[in-house]
Scaffold this active site. Sequence first.
Site, short mmCIF file in Angstrom:
data_model
loop_
_atom_site.label_atom_id
_atom_site.label_comp_id
_atom_site.label_asym_id
_atom_site.label_seq_id
_atom_site.Cartn_x
_atom_site.Cartn_y
_atom_site.Cartn_z
N ARG A 105 0.93 -1.07 -0.15
CA ARG A 105 -0.23 -0.09 0.10
C ARG A 105 0.85 1.10 0.06
O ARG A 105 1.71 1.49 0.86
CB ARG A 105 -0.87 0.14 1.12
CG ARG A 105 -1.97 1.06 1.12
CD ARG A 105 -3.16 0.85 2.13
NE ARG A 105 -2.78 0.29 3.61
CZ ARG A 105 -3.71 0.20 4.48
NH1 ARG A 105 -4.81 0.77 4.29
NH2 ARG A 105 -3.45 -0.54 5.38
N THR A 109 -0.72 7.55 -1.08
CA THR A 109 -2.06 7.57 -1.92
C THR A 109 -2.90 6.49 -1.42
O THR A 109 -4.17 6.44 -1.85
CB THR A 109 -1.62 7.48 -2.96
OG1 THR A 109 -1.06 5.88 -3.46
CG2 THR A 109 -0.83 8.37 -3.97
N ASP A 201 -2.23 -5.81 12.87
CA ASP A 201 -1.79 -5.92 11.65
C ASP A 201 -1.47 -7.55 11.53
O ASP A 201 -0.79 -8.35 12.17
CB ASP A 201 -0.30 -5.41 11.41
CG ASP A 201 0.27 -5.64 10.12
OD1 ASP A 201 0.46 -6.60 9.55
OD2 ASP A 201 0.70 -4.48 9.36
N ASP A 204 2.14 -8.84 10.52
CA ASP A 204 3.03 -8.91 11.51
C ASP A 204 2.84 -9.82 12.72
O ASP A 204 3.62 -10.55 13.36
CB ASP A 204 2.99 -7.48 12.12
CG ASP A 204 3.82 -6.49 11.36
OD1 ASP A 204 4.38 -6.86 10.62
OD2 ASP A 204 3.66 -5.20 11.63
N1 URA Z 1 -4.33 -4.88 7.40
C1 URA Z 1 -4.10 -5.45 8.52
O1 URA Z 1 -3.21 -6.21 8.65
N2 URA Z 1 -4.89 -5.05 9.51
C2 URA Z 1 -5.96 -4.21 9.45
O2 URA Z 1 -6.58 -3.86 10.24
C3 URA Z 1 -5.95 -3.45 8.17
C4 URA Z 1 -5.24 -3.93 7.27
#
Ligand code: URA
Length: 210
Positions: A105, A109, A201, A204
């Site tokens: 991402r 933007t 995340d 992660d």
């Molecule tokens: N990607 C993730 O890993 N967690 C989120 O909350 C949004 C996008």
Amino acid sequence: MHPNLTVIGHPLVQHKLTIMRKKSTSSGKFRRLAGEIAMLLAYEVTRDLPLSLEKIETPLETMDAPVLKGRELVLVSILRAGNGILDGMLRLIPAAHVGHIGLYRDPKTLVAVEYYCKLPPKIEERDVIIVDPMLATGHSAVAAIERVLERKPKSLRFVCLLAAPEGVKFVHDHFPNVPIYTAALDRALNEKKYIVPGLGDAGDRMFGTM
Ligand code: URA
């Protein structure tokens, strides 16, 4: 409220998802649960696959027995967190062929930028399931769906663990006919575009890179 969205409310899915959401859950446990939920999602998302009959011999008789019709499915993982779902789905659908799409991402933007794409051949003869644990803004999902649809699959579905209403709307504004399957539809996105209440995340937490 969202046509073409299936929330899989199965108690086992919901219970496992709650453990994944807890911030105290370790990376190893998170990964194992992602795999377990993925198997249950795979069971639901393949519920209406067509069958054909094959003549087989049991130890007692000959019979016309049901088998999956047509070519093997294709699972497409959106890197990197999609791989945590992919493994579980492959345990249930071991003959599936696998594609990978790498997207990141752009922090300014928020647009999804592709850095890798490798899809199996003959997609036009196969049903395809794209997997990504988090449907947040929907930008990555739309980019991946566009890429797969260029190859004209027989059918296409999108599977995630958690979805935000914004992401579901974004995907269906672009592709109203792509069914989305999720274990939960959460409240919203926060200002950093994380799903809330969410689970953080996913990549992660899955790979211990916090
Ligand atoms: N990607 C993730 O890993 N967690 C989120 O909350 C949004 C996008």
